[in-house]
Scaffold this motif. Structure first.
Motif, PDB file in Angstrom:
ATOM      1  N   HIS A 544      38.483  37.954  35.454  1.00 37.33           N
ATOM      2  CA  HIS A 544      38.893  39.074  36.307  1.00 37.33           C
ATOM      3  C   HIS A 544      37.942  40.249  36.124  1.00 37.33           C
ATOM      4  O   HIS A 544      37.501  40.875  37.096  1.00 37.33           O
ATOM      5  CB  HIS A 544      40.322  39.495  35.965  1.00 37.33           C
ATOM      6  N   THR A 547      34.167  40.915  37.833  1.00 42.66           N
ATOM      7  CA  THR A 547      33.931  41.607  39.100  1.00 42.66           C
ATOM      8  C   THR A 547      34.616  42.970  39.163  1.00 42.66           C
ATOM      9  O   THR A 547      34.090  43.889  39.760  1.00 42.66           O
ATOM     10  CB  THR A 547      34.357  40.740  40.303  1.00 42.66           C
ATOM     11  N   PHE A 558      45.180  44.385  44.632  1.00 37.90           N
ATOM     12  CA  PHE A 558      44.230  43.484  45.269  1.00 37.90           C
ATOM     13  C   PHE A 558      43.302  43.004  44.161  1.00 37.90           C
ATOM     14  O   PHE A 558      43.373  43.466  43.031  1.00 37.90           O
ATOM     15  CB  PHE A 558      43.432  44.186  46.366  1.00 37.90           C
ATOM     16  N   CYS A 559      42.429  42.099  44.498  1.00 37.70           N
ATOM     17  CA  CYS A 559      41.407  41.707  43.531  1.00 37.70           C
ATOM     18  C   CYS A 559      40.081  41.559  44.252  1.00 37.70           C
ATOM     19  O   CYS A 559      39.980  41.760  45.464  1.00 37.70           O
ATOM     20  CB  CYS A 559      41.785  40.419  42.805  1.00 37.70           C
ATOM     21  N   SER A 560      39.058  41.181  43.512  1.00 33.05           N
ATOM     22  CA  SER A 560      37.716  41.147  44.081  1.00 33.05           C
ATOM     23  C   SER A 560      37.521  39.996  45.064  1.00 33.05           C
ATOM     24  O   SER A 560      36.563  39.976  45.819  1.00 33.05           O
ATOM     25  CB  SER A 560      36.684  41.047  42.958  1.00 33.05           C
ATOM     26  N   MET A 561      38.430  39.044  45.058  1.00 29.07           N
ATOM     27  CA  MET A 561      38.244  37.909  45.961  1.00 29.07           C
ATOM     28  C   MET A 561      38.335  38.347  47.410  1.00 29.07           C
ATOM     29  O   MET A 561      37.560  37.942  48.257  1.00 29.07           O
ATOM     30  CB  MET A 561      39.290  36.828  45.714  1.00 29.07           C
ATOM     31  N   CYS A 562      39.315  39.147  47.721  1.00 29.75           N
ATOM     32  CA  CYS A 562      39.568  39.512  49.112  1.00 29.75           C
ATOM     33  C   CYS A 562      39.373  40.997  49.368  1.00 29.75           C
ATOM     34  O   CYS A 562      39.172  41.406  50.503  1.00 29.75           O
ATOM     35  CB  CYS A 562      40.987  39.125  49.515  1.00 29.75           C
ATOM     36  N   GLY A 563      39.493  41.799  48.333  1.00 29.42           N
ATOM     37  CA  GLY A 563      39.464  43.236  48.550  1.00 29.42           C
ATOM     38  C   GLY A 563      40.794  43.697  49.123  1.00 29.42           C
ATOM     39  O   GLY A 563      41.629  42.877  49.521  1.00 29.42           O
ATOM     40  N   PRO A 564      41.007  45.018  49.208  1.00 33.18           N
ATOM     41  CA  PRO A 564      42.340  45.521  49.568  1.00 33.18           C
ATOM     42  C   PRO A 564      42.794  45.159  50.980  1.00 33.18           C
ATOM     43  O   PRO A 564      43.961  44.845  51.195  1.00 33.18           O
ATOM     44  CB  PRO A 564      42.207  47.038  49.399  1.00 33.18           C
ATOM     45  N   PHE A 566      42.192  42.579  52.826  1.00 38.36           N
ATOM     46  CA  PHE A 566      42.417  41.166  53.108  1.00 38.36           C
ATOM     47  C   PHE A 566      43.354  40.500  52.093  1.00 38.36           C
ATOM     48  O   PHE A 566      43.443  39.291  52.040  1.00 38.36           O
ATOM     49  CB  PHE A 566      41.081  40.423  53.147  1.00 38.36           C
ATOM     50  N   CYS A 567      44.016  41.303  51.284  1.00 41.26           N
ATOM     51  CA  CYS A 567      44.877  40.704  50.269  1.00 41.26           C
ATOM     52  C   CYS A 567      46.169  40.228  50.925  1.00 41.26           C
ATOM     53  O   CYS A 567      46.991  41.020  51.373  1.00 41.26           O
ATOM     54  CB  CYS A 567      45.183  41.701  49.171  1.00 41.26           C
TER      55      CYS A 567
ATOM     56  N   SER B 221      32.437  39.999  50.034  1.00 40.72           N
ATOM     57  CA  SER B 221      33.694  40.703  50.281  1.00 40.72           C
ATOM     58  C   SER B 221      33.380  42.180  50.278  1.00 40.72           C
ATOM     59  O   SER B 221      32.269  42.602  49.975  1.00 40.72           O
ATOM     60  CB  SER B 221      34.731  40.358  49.214  1.00 40.72           C
ATOM     61  N   ALA B 222      34.388  42.977  50.642  1.00 38.71           N
ATOM     62  CA  ALA B 222      34.183  44.425  50.666  1.00 38.71           C
ATOM     63  C   ALA B 222      33.815  44.919  49.275  1.00 38.71           C
ATOM     64  O   ALA B 222      33.181  45.959  49.117  1.00 38.71           O
ATOM     65  CB  ALA B 222      35.455  45.104  51.154  1.00 38.71           C
ATOM     66  N   VAL B 223      34.186  44.170  48.276  1.00 35.85           N
ATOM     67  CA  VAL B 223      34.008  44.639  46.911  1.00 35.85           C
ATOM     68  C   VAL B 223      32.664  44.228  46.308  1.00 35.85           C
ATOM     69  O   VAL B 223      32.094  44.940  45.494  1.00 35.85           O
ATOM     70  CB  VAL B 223      35.186  44.149  46.030  1.00 35.85           C
ATOM     71  N   LEU B 278      39.367  41.438  62.369  1.00 40.84           N
ATOM     72  CA  LEU B 278      40.063  42.507  61.657  1.00 40.84           C
ATOM     73  C   LEU B 278      39.103  43.636  61.280  1.00 40.84           C
ATOM     74  O   LEU B 278      39.443  44.823  61.361  1.00 40.84           O
ATOM     75  CB  LEU B 278      40.759  41.961  60.398  1.00 40.84           C
ATOM     76  N   ARG B 332      45.120  34.579  53.766  1.00 37.58           N
ATOM     77  CA  ARG B 332      44.705  35.874  54.317  1.00 37.58           C
ATOM     78  C   ARG B 332      44.958  35.912  55.813  1.00 37.58           C
ATOM     79  O   ARG B 332      45.555  36.840  56.342  1.00 37.58           O
ATOM     80  CB  ARG B 332      43.203  36.076  54.132  1.00 37.58           C
ATOM     81  N   LEU B 480      41.272  35.217  40.399  1.00 37.05           N
ATOM     82  CA  LEU B 480      40.809  36.210  39.427  1.00 37.05           C
ATOM     83  C   LEU B 480      39.644  37.054  39.913  1.00 37.05           C
ATOM     84  O   LEU B 480      39.580  38.244  39.630  1.00 37.05           O
ATOM     85  CB  LEU B 480      40.407  35.508  38.125  1.00 37.05           C
ATOM     86  N   GLY B 481      38.715  36.435  40.637  1.00 40.14           N
ATOM     87  CA  GLY B 481      37.538  37.193  41.028  1.00 40.14           C
ATOM     88  C   GLY B 481      36.664  36.384  41.962  1.00 40.14           C
ATOM     89  O   GLY B 481      36.998  35.259  42.342  1.00 40.14           O
ATOM     90  N   LEU B 482      35.537  36.980  42.342  1.00 41.40           N
ATOM     91  CA  LEU B 482      34.636  36.342  43.281  1.00 41.40           C
ATOM     92  C   LEU B 482      33.716  35.384  42.518  1.00 41.40           C
ATOM     93  O   LEU B 482      33.101  35.772  41.533  1.00 41.40           O
ATOM     94  CB  LEU B 482      33.809  37.429  43.971  1.00 41.40           C
TER      95      LEU B 482
END
Lengths: 614, 614
Positions: A544, A547, A558-564, A566-567, B221-223, B278, B332, B480-482
């Motif tokens: 976790h 990222t 949210f997490c880094s996978m989707c960002g806020p 797209f969560c 992702s956005a992040v 989106l 999503r 957990l993360g990207l």
């Protein structure tokens, strides 16, 4: 987590896992039976009780325990054993230079364990001091009671529990009692490996109607590794969940290494005695003899080894069945016996002396792990005549051992493609009278060396579901090299998840609670709870943080996978809030309100849709 | 392996895998169809032909290819498409700032791909230019022929092949012909994702009667992450065996990033267009509209995306079914549609406009990947009413798409315990008329974040065996993360082994050959061959070398696991040599001789044994 140095410089990892506390749940039946578990406390926002987790890590994860590797663990079970009044201390066998692979005046490189209990125990007057013998006499031992409390994770009987699973004819109770454990042991459907000379061991059961267990293999080889590494691996593997540990050491210092391991192990220790016997004859299989083998069994019995892999099913008559195999005999023990048999053109001496072996096993309560020396070593050789001929013999030997009150489990393959796994379990149950099955994987393909923890984790999960009682782990180094500390951990975690997936699929009453707790934590964005409830909190946190390292991200929705934006879980929560607001109530009202609206729309929607769709 | 810099500083990994050569196997039917494969040459001591391996890595692993990321790959399929005479070039849609998530005069951080084919293709006069349309008309296209040669790995029909497997009603032929491919496509049982604007793509089939395929997800992702990383991940994932790649990018620069990916991808690219839609409305789900969504479909159709995930089964009437779930809606796309539906109290616009979507799909030959927006996100929610209600709708939509000559596959879960996996496959086959199933895992337990490539690899192998056509990978970073580059590789290898285990268990004629080649190499101590034949030769070599790095160890007749004395394979070879010598012949004689001796002994042995054993 802190690495401490024992006084003799054997560092092991101690301290609790993140978010976990060690607890001891007392038995109602025996005041001195206090069962070790760990408990994960959740964030107050969850309004949920702590989650109890089965814990084979022993005192090492108890911050209050005084760990001293040179002294060993406290002898938890010694009083229980002595109280039964059927054992005696005796001088025991002298340690010989050959026990450590030395000749003449050579000194082992590994120091003798400083605190050896000089007087081992054995049964008095030919008694059977096995859990099976007690069970058959109707006695619920403290060991059985420990197992009962442990398997329930301390919970009371589940009221109104609805079983969700397919157990293929297993008999898993909603609540495990000492009496149930006794009955399973008496029927031979479960074992509690518990050498009377390994009082440090916390009792655990291996059987189809209990949680699926896993074994971790450790052990030095002639090529690499030292005693400190092996003791550390034993502690390390139980920290992550190994239920038993096999010491597969070969080479020199084998006796002393084992003593360090047994004295410090909270879990049953298994060995393959033929390995040490071979060392005693300088590695020349032909020079093995029943006398040397027997002496090795006694040596290890006195040290406290809890189960022996004995390849008594590798009969002379079966060896030719391996001649056309792609990978021949891949069991080390199996190949040693095969070579001896052929060289002498005699039957395997562990087969011809099986009754005498039983006499030793029952005098110390060592469990048989009847070895599958002819297991397939490749997809091509799976389920062949050699493998099943041996299995038939293991079934015969099981009954002989049972007649002598010995506990028995059966080892299984190996390398088996998915469509041939189930029949292995079915045959084993039928042939071996439901004695617990203990398989190595099986690997479901041969094309991924470096990833055989996964090729085999697939097979392990499946055979565990079908009824296999214990899964012997495979590490990423399988077929390639000796596993290091990281490999041991990956192997253990992979097998823990496979065993748990099996428990879930069997519908084990205590299995799904943990999944649901993780899922709720995930949905509520309780990141810390998600990490702490997982099999490997440290890796989950690390991944976790790679990222989103900021502390604020641990509470982020949210997490880094989707960002806020797209969560999906965040959006779902918004959807629920919206629905609740629209309907002025909670989920239930929202549910009803949405259903009404949706149903209303469905009719119109169908009208809107059809003209377009045609 | 060498990392090269493209002229615009996007480094990707090129060059052959260790021990592998790129080959091109010509088709008998079409002179210009030359099918890429790789071939592993074995040590001369093996006396075995090279092993051919299915290879989706494209020109990147061909040392003779001139790779230029700024130019893109050669348009392999363009001539085939044009030759059919049913397409036209047209000016195409202008790229808007919003396509890259920009407003007004903002410039995207990611440069536009320099070599965009300014004139996209589309069907002329409302024709269906899909492989399904051609198949139904009895035409074997070059794409279908490519697939046939590819699936056979160039081999001729197997003479006397004995099928070993359980295929649960699949219809896998011993030898794949172009006609067979055509028939499978015509029945809707397989698809060849092949947008006419992605001529760089090497044709591949997804269907139950072909090799099980895997998909790798990439995307910024956005992040986090950049276009260079994503192009590299695309090349990297196909290098290790990804059969298709989904670009799940969100955030800014999404149009330009995708263009770089598609122009350089030798495998079909899938997307989820609602993500970009989106972005175009600033992340506010309620502001989405059919017009914006439609525009996004056209935009991506012109770029060459090969399949679209479309969540048309997330109907308003089903949303309330998720209200009491433990983890609600975890897709999503599903959650975005659900939010829109509820906010407007209207039916999902991709459902109401489904026929118009079909018109777009057939004009470019984009395959539907009908999304499972209501898939379970936890063990607790598996196989619930919401999931299966959506599946029923996907079945209806499949038939509508088929009527319009559109290719279709169906997405599936998610999180499912082992005992609930099979019914997913059975329901999907029944409801969706055998359209290919494409699942994410499923994860078989929720308690192992950090290891979800394995929790899901178990479920993936099983559902692949049951009939799932493509497995969407899960990386260790799931939940957990990207994923980074290493995670992508671990995810791909895990899914390759799961897919292969499934092919083996189905009895696919070309599956077991590779396992056997690895097993023979292992038994013969041909270490290099074992590494080169494995899914990840680099890791296998590295793990071996960690304990025995010397070059001599690559030919040693033992490894660090057991050392020379305990090597079962070495002992087995000695046993065979011994037996051969005793019998003056090879294995067959040895076999017979040993059998005779053993049988002779068996009688005596039984006598020796019984008195002891009783």
């Amino acid at each position: 987590m802190a690495d401490i140095q024992s006084r003799i410089e054997i560092p092991v990892t101690t301290g609790p896992l993140p978010g976990s506390a060690k607890i001891y749940v007392p038995s109602d039946r025996f005041p001195d039976v206090k069962v070790a578990m760990r408990e994960v406390a959740l964030d107050p926002s969850a309004s949920e009780p702590p989650v109890r987790i089965y814990d084979p890590s022993g005192p090492y994860t108890d911050p209050l325990a005084d760990i001293d590797i040179a002294r060993g663990l406290p002898p938890l079970r010694r009083a229980w054993t002595l109280a039964r009044g059927d054992v005696e201390e005796y001088p025991g066998r002298d340690v010989q230079p050959e026990d450590n692979g030395m000749s003449g005046r050579q000194q082992p490189e590994v120091a003798a364990f400083p605190n050896v209990n000089l007087m081992p125990l054995r049964a008095r007057g030919g008694a059977a001091v096995t859990q099976l013998a007690y069970a058959r006499r109707g006695i619920v031992t403290p060991e059985m009671e420990y197992v009962a409390v442990r398997e329930n994770l301390g919970r009371a009987a589940l009221a109104g529990h609805v079983r969700d699973g397919e157990d293929f004819g297993a008999s898993i109770p909603d609540h495990v009692t000492g009496e149930f454990v006794r009955d399973e042991i008496a029927r031979g459907r479960a074992i509690i490996p518990s050498n009377i000379n390994h009082p440090e061991c916390e009792p655990m059961a291996i059987g189809r109607n209990f949680l699926v267990k896993i074994n971790a293999n450790i052990g030095n080889s002639a090529v690499a590794s030292s005693v400190a590494e092996e003791v550390d691996k034993m502690v390390w593997s139980t920290r992550w969940g190994a239920d038993t540990v096999m010491d597969l050491s070969t080479g020199r210092n084998i006796h002393n290494t084992r003593e360090w391991i047994v004295r410090n192990s909270p879990v049953p220790i298994g060995t393959v005695p033929i390995y040490q016997a071979l060392e005693k004859v300088g590695g020349v299989a032909e020079d093995l003899s029943w006398a040397i083998y027997r002496d090795t069994l006694i040596e290890q019995a006195e040290q406290g080894v809890d189960y022996f892999t004995i390849h008594a099913g590798v009969r002379l008559a079966y060896i030719h069945l391996t001649a056309k195999r792609v990978t021949g005999i891949v069991s080390r023990g199996g190949s040693i016996h095969a070579k001896w048999c052929l060289a002498h053109h005699k039957e395997n001496f562990t087969y011809t002396h099986f009754a005498e072996i039983c006499e030793i096993m029952r005098a110390y309560d060592i469990s048989f792990s009847l070895g599958d020396g002819l297991r397939p070593g490749s997809i091509a050789d799976a389920n062949d005549a050699a493998q099943f001929a041996e299995l038939d013999t293991l079934g015969e030997l099981t009954k002989i051992a049972w007649e002598r009150d010995c506990q028995v489990m059966i080892e299984g393959p190996g390398h088996v493609p998915m469509h041939k796994i189930k029949v292995n379990m079915e045959k084993q149950l039928a042939v071996c009278g439901e004695a617990p099955f203990y398989t190595l994987g099986p690997l479901t393909t041969d094309i991924a060396p470096g990833y055989d923890h996964i090729t085999s984790g697939i097979g392990a999960a499946m055979i565990g579901w079908f009824g296999c009682a214990m899964l012997c782990y495979v590490t990423p180094k399988e077929h390639l090299g000796l596993p290091d500390r990281d490999d041991v951990k990956v192997g253990v975690i992979t097998y823990k998840l496979a065993a748990h997936a099996a428990d879930l699929a069997k519908g084990h009453p205590s299995a799904q609670g943990r999944d649901d707790a993780v899922s709720r934590a995930r949905f509520d964005f309780r990141w810390r709870d998600q990490f702490n409830l997982s099999l490997d909190p440290e890796t989950a946190l690390k991944y976790h943080d790679e990222t989103l390292p900021a502390e604020g991200a641990k509470t982020a929705h949210f997490c880094s996978m989707c960002g806020p934006k797209f969560c999906s879980m965040k959006i779902t929560q918004e959807v629920r809030e919206y629905a609740a607001k629209q309907n002025g109530g909670g989920f239930v009202d929202a549910d009803a309100g949405m259903a009404a609206k949706s149903a209303e729309f469905l009719e119109k929607g169908a009208e809107i849709y059809l003209p377009v769709g045609r």
